[in-house]
Design a protein around this motif. Structure first.
Motif, PDB file in Angstrom:
ATOM      1  N   ILE A 137      36.647  37.020  42.092  1.00 50.50           N
ATOM      2  CA  ILE A 137      35.678  37.927  42.833  1.00 50.50           C
ATOM      3  C   ILE A 137      34.528  36.604  43.494  1.00 50.50           C
ATOM      4  N   CYS A 140      29.892  40.370  44.508  1.00 54.18           N
ATOM      5  CA  CYS A 140      30.212  41.855  44.309  1.00 54.18           C
ATOM      6  C   CYS A 140      29.239  42.522  45.396  1.00 54.18           C
ATOM      7  N   GLY A 177      34.545  42.753  45.081  1.00 54.99           N
ATOM      8  CA  GLY A 177      34.217  43.614  44.197  1.00 54.99           C
ATOM      9  C   GLY A 177      34.204  45.155  44.654  1.00 54.99           C
TER      10      GLY A 177
END
Length: 250
Positions: free
Chosen positions: A15, A18, A239
């Motif tokens: 990721i 987020c 995310g």
């Protein structure tokens, strides 16, 4: 960079950031209007013996009208050839492309992504340099879908947007108008233009770029991710909830 660049599909195992809120540019990103703008500008320049080179178009993308005209006058001979002012040439350009604006359609993957975010209650907004009249024309047939957006910021008409892209103003204004105001780093911006990407990064936001084919590769390097179309976006990279396996949310 963590992502492959233009003309490739994202393939990322970690990721990047987020995010909780999403901000979209509109022209050339959500709606296929750039070809309409290009037609208007090219037609008027051609009338006075001038061309509209790709490098000038790349500078114009995402700019507000005064900046657009400054760029065009500085990089072509339109002023010399026409003997007209910025305002006069701008009016000719607007008069040329305006009748075509209501024909603008959604870009590939745009509605699928919008419906996906709405389904998962991810707040999203539009931050466009458009003026009010232009916005109303190009969205003539899309009013119902636009109701899915939390709000829309029109850079050319909003008094809080003091400077156009590449300044961060429009993105910061868009962020603070969500019900729950996110930190800039929790916002993900979608852009097609280098000036828009610069503005997003100046606002300390993540940015996915879907560049026009005329954009040189070096002008895409500020973006966190570069993809050929919104059809190739992978929400989980930021995310966000992933698409369903069939990839169709519409």
């Amino acid at each position: 960079m963590l992502a492959k660049k233009a003309n490739s599909i994202m393939n990322i195992s970690r990721i990047i950031n987020c995010v909780t809120h999403v901000i979209f540019d509109m022209d050339g990103l959500l709606l296929d209007t750039e070809k309409i703008y290009k037609h208007g500008i090219s037609t008027v320049l051609g009338k006075y013996g001038c061309e509209y080179p790709d490098d000038v178009k790349a500078q114009v993308l995402g700019s507000q009208p005064p900046d657009m005209m400054r760029i065009i006058f500085n990089n072509t001979k339109i002023g010399e050839n026409s003997g007209k002012t910025h305002d006069e040439i701008y009016k000719e350009i607007v008069d040329t492309y305006t009748p075509l604006m209501p024909t603008a359609e959604w870009m590939p993957g745009a509605l699928n992504l919008v419906h996906h975010l709405h389904k998962h209650s991810i707040p999203f907004a539009i931050a466009t340099s458009s003026a009010r009249e232009s916005f109303e024309l190009k969205t003539t047939h899309h009013k119902e879908k636009l109701k899915l957006f939390h709000h829309i910021v029109l850079g050319s008409a909003d008094p809080e947007v003091k400077a156009g892209k590449p300044a961060p103003d429009i993105f910061l204004v868009a962020a603070k108008r969500f019900d729950e105001v996110p930190e800039p780093r929790k916002c993900l911006v979608f852009e097609d233009a280098p000036n828009g990407v610069k503005g997003a990064k100046a606002a300390d936001m993540s940015c996915v770029m879907v560049p026009d084919s005329t954009i040189p590769k070096h002008s895409t390097e500020l973006a966190d991710v570069v993809i050929p179309s919104l059809e190739h976006f992978e929400p989980e990279v930021f995310g966000l909830p992933p698409f369903e396996k069939n990839g169709n949310e519409v």
